[in-house]
Structure formats: C-alpha cells, structure tokens
Motif scaffolding. Structure first.
Motif, PDB file in Angstrom:
ATOM      1  N   ASN A 223       3.772   5.854   6.291  1.00 13.71           N
ATOM      2  CA  ASN A 223       2.603   5.972   7.158  1.00 13.71           C
ATOM      3  C   ASN A 223       2.023   4.585   7.451  1.00 13.71           C
ATOM      4  N   ALA A 225      -0.881   3.582   8.195  1.00 12.20           N
ATOM      5  CA  ALA A 225      -2.184   3.253   7.586  1.00 12.20           C
ATOM      6  C   ALA A 225      -1.996   2.552   6.241  1.00 12.20           C
ATOM      7  N   SER A 243      -5.969   9.791   7.505  1.00  8.14           N
ATOM      8  CA  SER A 243      -4.542   9.495   7.670  1.00  8.14           C
ATOM      9  C   SER A 243      -3.734  10.222   6.592  1.00  8.14           C
TER      10      SER A 243
END
Ligand SMILES: Nc1ncnc2c1ncn2[C@@H]1O[C@H](COP(=O)(O)OP(=O)(O)OP(=O)(O)O)[C@@H](O)[C@H]1O
Ligand SMILES: [Mg+2]
Length: 267
Positions: A223, A225, A243
């Motif tokens: 991910n 983030a 997120s």
C-alpha cells in the motif's frame, strides 16, 4: 509486566521498521503504553517518526555504553487523536560498530536486558526494531525479549535465510531457559502482499504451510500510504487513517493484544 517484543528478520527491507513504527502507534491508539526502541544504526524508525537525528541529546548508543541513563534517552512522540504519547528510544549512526564495543563488556549479550529491566514495567509493550543482521546488537534485543515477531515479505525467496534466524532464536531460547526465562515466537507477519498476483498468494500459502498456526491472521498488503507516511515523519494511522495499511496495522495491534490477553487468562 511490560512485554518486550523484538521485530526481527536479518533479511533487509521486509517491513521490520514499518511494522515496528505502525504496530507501536496502533497499540497506543488502543490505549496501551508503548516504548519503541530503534535498534538499527540506519535510524529509520527514528526518522519515520519525524525525530531529527542531528539534534538529539542522546540515543540508544549512549545508554548501551553506560554514558547516559536509559530514562534520559527516551523521547515522547504524539499520536494524533490520542492523549497518550508513544515513547521512543532513538538511534543514530553511532550504533554502527557498537558490536565491538559491546564485546568488551561483561555479559555482553545482556547489556540491553539490564537497561530495559529498569523501565519495562512502565509500559504494556516494548517494541524493538532490529537491524537486518544477526550480530551482537540483534542478540542484545533478543536476550531482552519475551517474544519475537517475524515480518516476511510476500515475495520470491521469502523464507530464504529464515533457518538462520530460527536457529539464532533457538540458541537464545536455550540460554534464557537457564535463567528460567522464555523467548516465544509472537507470530509471523506477512507483509507487502500484492493481492492481485497469484505469485503473492502462492507465497502466503507456502509460509502458512511452514509456520501453521504461528502466522498472524492479519496480513499487510502492499500500500502506497506505507511508503509515503514515513517521508512526512508520521505513522500511517495519522497520515492516512482510512488507508488499507492503517486499517491493517490497527487490526494487527488488536490481534496481538487479544492473543496476549487470552494467554494471560489461560495462565
Ligand atoms: N505495506 C507496504 N506497502 C508498500 N511498501 C511498503 C510496505 N511496508 C513497507 N514498505 C516499504 O518497503 C521498504 C522496506 O520497508 P522497511 O524499511 O519497513 O523494511 P525493513 O525490514 O525495516 O528494512 P531494513 O532491513 O533495511 O531495516 C520501505 O521503503 C517501506 O516504505
Ligand atoms: Mg528497518
């Protein structure tokens, strides 16, 4: 009693620091008192939390060398939305080469254990971000720990080299037993899973087959983030609370808390 958990894998870039920082922040989110110890000369956990390494009064090195009291190198980092703060022992490049200096000390594998003893009961959890090595610094972390959390990146050759880590854990377990202490495996954490690829899932199955019940139910997907948050010097749950990475690290913290509370009630 504070529980000390080493986040360790000598393989580089598997998510040790991301896990240490975000598990710690998530444990604080759930109201736990947490001390995060940066045990890596790269100081990535320190920088990920926005701590400026060049202006520090002291760091882990000073405490390990007996030049400063451990309580004097602990910093406080606010976690958004919580009144509780995360406590952090930062690291700098000073730590590089400390293995040789530690070797000169008596009981050199227990130097950190002796230090952390003084403070661990002020916390629910002490989380140690280990360096990608199995040298004396990581041994100091393991000898001070109650358990080890092993992040494994869901990639080709994921479990390559794990035998060395597990052998080291076994040696530490044997030596700690003499002192009537235990080092358990807290769990294996699958990290950076690319859910879109068959190869990623194949590795998940391979690791689950190898470690069976030892794998956390929560696994961390790949991910963006997780990559961006440290560049702002904040945990993912502050940078992007919704997120997937923020949600998953909170779920990991919850799983870990539940596992430990369950174990306590069985005892
Ligand atoms: N869930 C994720 N999704 C995407 N990128 C990630 C994720 N977790 C970690 N990363 C990225 O992967 C890289 C390695 O992660 P990290 O620094 O946590 O690993 P490490 O095991 O601590 O590395 P080292 O062995 O160098 O200490 C970093 O650039 C990090 O931002
Ligand atoms: Mg790291």
């Amino acid at each position: 009693m504070g529980k000390v958990i080493s986040v360790a894998n000598q393989k580089g870039g598997v998510g040790k620091t991301t896990t240490s920082v975000n598990l710690s922040a998530s444990l604080v989110y759930y109201g736990k008192k947490v001390l995060l110890v940066d045990f890596d000369a790269q100081g990535s956990a320190t920088t990920s939390l926005g701590i400026n390494r060049s202006t520090l009064n002291g760091n882990l090195y000073d405490a390990l060398m007996g030049e400063m009291d451990i309580t004097d190198v602990i910093l406080e980092v606010p976690i958004q939305g919580r009144k509780e703060v995360l406590h952090v022992i930062p690291a700098t490049i000073d730590l590089a080469g400390i293995d040789y200096k530690l070797l000169e000390k008596e009981n050199h594998e227990y130097v950190f254990d002796q230090l952390v003893k003084k403070v661990k009961d002020n916390y629910d959890y002490v989380i140690i971000d280990c360096a990608p090595a199995l040298g004396l610094t990581t041994l100091n972390a393991l000898y001070a720990s109650d358990s080890v959390l092993i992040p494994i990146q869901c990639q080709f050759l994921a479990i390559d080299g794990l035998t060395q880590l597990l052998n080291t854990v076994r040696v530490v377990q044997k030596n700690l037993k003499v002192n009537k202490r235990e080092l358990t495996i807290e769990g294996v954490l699958l990290t950076m899973l690319d859910k879109r690829t068959k190869a990623g899932w194949a590795i998940v199955n391979e690791i689950k087959e190898y470690f069976q019940e030892g794998v956390f139910k929560t696994f961390i997907t790949s991910n963006v983030a997780a990559q961006v948050a440290p560049t702002y010097g904040i945990p993912i749950l502050t940078y992007a609370p919704k997120s997937p990475a923020a949600v998953l690290y909170k779920s990991l913290a919850k799983e870990l808390i539940d596992n430990n509370e369950k174990r306590q009630s069985i005892r």
